[in-house]
Write an enzyme that holds these catalytic residues in place. Structure first.
Site, PDB file in Angstrom:
ATOM      1  CD  GLU A 108     -83.213  28.440  -9.915  1.00 46.58           C
ATOM      2  OE1 GLU A 108     -82.183  27.761  -9.761  1.00 46.58           O
ATOM      3  OE2 GLU A 108     -84.257  28.236  -9.296  1.00 46.58           O
TER       4      GLU A 108
ATOM      5  CG  HIS B 162     -85.093  25.875 -12.662  1.00 47.13           C
ATOM      6  ND1 HIS B 162     -86.394  26.294 -12.707  1.00 47.13           N
ATOM      7  CD2 HIS B 162     -84.814  25.636 -11.362  1.00 47.13           C
ATOM      8  CE1 HIS B 162     -86.875  26.332 -11.477  1.00 47.13           C
ATOM      9  NE2 HIS B 162     -85.950  25.938 -10.638  1.00 47.13           N
TER      10      HIS B 162
ATOM     11  CD  GLU C 241     -78.846  25.341  -9.592  1.00 40.67           C
ATOM     12  OE1 GLU C 241     -78.152  24.394 -10.011  1.00 40.67           O
ATOM     13  OE2 GLU C 241     -80.087  25.319  -9.574  1.00 40.67           O
TER      14      GLU C 241
ATOM     15  CG  ASN D  53     -83.117  28.115  -4.019  1.00 38.71           C
ATOM     16  OD1 ASN D  53     -82.736  27.095  -3.453  1.00 38.71           O
ATOM     17  ND2 ASN D  53     -83.844  28.076  -5.122  1.00 38.71           N
TER      18      ASN D  53
ATOM     19  CD  GLU E 256     -83.030  21.312 -11.127  1.00 36.15           C
ATOM     20  OE1 GLU E 256     -82.928  22.289 -11.895  1.00 36.15           O
ATOM     21  OE2 GLU E 256     -83.226  21.425  -9.904  1.00 36.15           O
TER      22      GLU E 256
ATOM     23  CE  LYS F 166     -80.217  22.169  -7.706  1.00 33.78           C
ATOM     24  NZ  LYS F 166     -80.706  22.859  -8.908  1.00 33.78           N
TER      25      LYS F 166
ATOM     26  CG  ASN G 267     -86.042  27.871  -2.149  1.00 35.11           C
ATOM     27  OD1 ASN G 267     -86.163  28.921  -1.533  1.00 35.11           O
ATOM     28  ND2 ASN G 267     -86.501  27.709  -3.379  1.00 35.11           N
TER      29      ASN G 267
ATOM     30  CE  LYS H 239     -95.459  50.362 -24.032  1.00 36.59           C
ATOM     31  NZ  LYS H 239     -95.239  51.532 -23.151  1.00 36.59           N
TER      32      LYS H 239
ATOM     33  CG  ASP I   3     -80.330  25.908  -5.786  1.00 38.01           C
ATOM     34  OD1 ASP I   3     -80.008  27.114  -5.792  1.00 38.01           O
ATOM     35  OD2 ASP I   3     -81.320  25.465  -6.398  1.00 38.01           O
TER      36      ASP I   3
ATOM     37  CE  LYS J 271     -83.872  23.699  -3.626  1.00 40.21           C
ATOM     38  NZ  LYS J 271     -83.695  24.446  -4.885  1.00 40.21           N
TER      39      LYS J 271
END
Lengths: 389, 389
Positions: A266, A323, A240, A216, A342, A182, A20, A101, A214, A184
């Site tokens: 995501e 995602h 996205e 990314n 998705e 969708k 991507n 933690k 998307d 990239k």
């Protein structure tokens, strides 16, 4: 009360030629988990299964070092269901997170998410129902709890595959029953990526609202607005992850300047991070979407808390489209009544659904077998047959 | 140009009877790393060493699965220094982070931080100088680059140890040359913890400004202000991590209502998270402090970026007092000219300094041996003697 007597983990390669705008998947791995209980059915122990979501590497090492020992060393009373047979995934979750933690929600969230997913799978099998049904009982509200809207996620950058090959890929998904898609974007120049997008829109009979893209997380301050402006006229379904997961300020800037809905989340793996996204990211309830990854983000237990949080901030869970093409997420989308699911039809392991699932006219009808059904997925069947004792 | 020919990792137990307001340390682990180069000195290979910071478990598994193979499979050209002998820690860092998605800064940040620390140790040894000197050359500005203000961190909750035992602990640190101190707070009632705090203040001859207290993120919306108000009159040096690491909104609420300076950041492990803390946490330059953990937060390379970021937002690096008593942090505090250094004198492994270090009147004078000097620490000497080939 059920006892977890053994936990088996295996790391498998997800190597592929895909990439991507951010990373290549050539060395990508994933973990498979089998949680073995002392409950017998037809003479065999009931097992809870889980398989990693995509993109953040396997979690085997952390499982072995911290989380599997914590479960195996715990007394069954500490995670047993208060009433009836089985285990309480919320108690198991608390047990796993003891002496951890706050903050630093990275690999740990994926490791815990796997065991959480396996616990839900086991509990659904103990109650002899599919996970979507169990989730719908515990968290009512879905109108059609065995069914979810679905979209086909693909359109990766592949060497030698241009706009034509991309359009062909989308046409194949159409033939398989998908109606929303969708692809990239962001790794080429705006003009080059527009050719890809326009080729797909033509394949969709000019219905751009069936397509989302998307990024990314690849947009930066200097190029975010030019990209958004270039894509605005198409009227896409959503944009996205336009910017880096944690850059809420730049995200808010994008959300303010985008007429197209924005979907992101995501690469945030916790309630605490999602809260910050909703507080500072400038996303708008009723327009934008959250695609937090259930498996990578501490699992179903944490996800139910995220939905609760969203409600307090004016968000409907129909804004959730998790995602990333994971069968666990399909059960959550259907059973919890989320906005959709998705799926990655072309992914050899995670794409093909169990044979009692149906993709029809943009919807996924889930099957009725107990649990999630990972062991019935064509791409994972053999792996789990080997792993299940 | 140096080549990294082997990387050895070992996980060791940090078990102790200590606890803070959040977690117990009974099962805590840490990783030790030895990076073996092809550079010989006195017939032996030069090595870069690193040891985990405290509180987030060892990173051995992630190192083995992802980051060690990436380095060993890389060509020396990809991480070699452009000029002169040795390696470029920035190039090595980029190489480790290839194909790692943004976001999710958890365990990964600690694993990369260890290898980054070992790389700086190695490079300092190749240049035959202590790390503080190397850092001061590359990032000039420290007035006394071999020296840093220091405070003694202790005062954990220990079964059977009350206010008297706590005051005795602080008195021991005074005898060792410390002049500023920090104790844990927030795990008891306000009244009970006030007794602890007041006992220490008496030991300090009523100089409360030499004492800070650490909440370890335990305050919540319902009790934050009562706690802050109860502690305000003392005039303490600072209140550390009053609320959960990622709850910037509640932190801003605390910062607004506190006259006492606030210090936080130790459970944020990246530039991206620190940026959000500075954007949304309501901290004030010139008053408040950042205690991001260098080793757990991707190491020195990322830390230099954090300092750059702080400068763009009006923060001076004198506001940085890194978590948590780690010799690497002492070199950074001195060589980069940070605000000071936390030390944990009572910690069996990380407490005692190499014998050429001096704690005098609240300052640490670092030694002159090449590198960081972990192999000269009384608590780690044996471990590294075993590990170094």
């Amino acid at each position: 009360m059920a006892r977890i007597v053994n936990i088996i983990e295996r790391t498998v390669s997800l190597a592929s030629g895909m990439s991507n705008a951010g990373i290549s998947f050539d060395t990508m791995t994933a973990s498979a988990v089998v949680l073995v209980s002392d409950q017998l059915r037809n003479g065999k122990p009931l097992v809870g299964l889980a398989f990693d979501s995509i993109g953040r590497y396997g979690h085997g090492a952390l499982l072995q070092e911290r989380f599997i020992p914590r479960i195996l060393q715990a007394s069954p009373e500490s995670y047993g269901a208060a009433a009836g047979a089985g285990i309480d995934p919320f108690k198991l979750w608390a047990l796993m997170m003891k002496n951890e933690k706050a903050g630093g929600h990275g690999e740990r969230a994926g490791a815990v998410g796997l065991l959480d997913a396996a616990a839900w799978d086991l509990q659904a099998k103990i109650e002899h129902k599919p996970l979507w049904a169990l989730l719908n009982e515990r968290f009512p509200g879905a109108r059609q709890p065995s069914r979810t809207a679905i979209y086909a996620s693909g359109g990766h950058y592949r060497p030698g595959v241009g706009a034509k090959g991309l359009a062909d890929e989308i046409a194949r998904y159409q033939d398989q029953g998908y109606r929303r898609f969708k692809i990239k974007t962001g790794a080429l120049s705006i003009a080059e990526d527009q050719q890809r997008i326009e080729a797909v829109i033509r394949t969709l009979g000019d219905n751009a609202s069936a397509l989302s893209v998307d990024f990314n997380g690849c947009l930066a301050e200097h190029n975010a607005l030019p990209w958004l402006e270039a894509l605005q006229p198409y009227g896409l379904a959503w944009l996205e992850e336009p910017v880096e997961a944690l850059d809420y300020q730049l995200l808010a800037h994008c959300a303010r300047h985008s007429q197209t809905p924005v979907s992101t989340g995501e690469n945030l793996f916790s309630l605490a991070d999602t809260r910050n996204l909703l507080r500072y990211g400038g996303l708008r309830p009723g327009r934008d979407m959250l695609n937090v990854d259930i498996s990578l983000g501490y699992g179903i237990v944490e996800y139910t808390r995220i939905i609760e949080l969203m409600a307090t901030l004016g968000w409907n869970k129909s804004a959730c489209i998790p995602h990333a093409g994971h069968l666990l997420a399909a059960h959550a989308a259907a059973g919890l009544g989320l906005g959709g699911h998705e799926t990655a039809p072309a992914h050899p392991l995670l794409g093909p659904y169990p044979n009692d699932y149906r993709v029809v006219d943009g919807y996924l009808q889930l099957g009725d077998k107990p649990g999630v059904g990972l062991e019935h997925m064509p791409g994972l069947q053999r792996l789990f047959t080997e792993m299940i004792p």
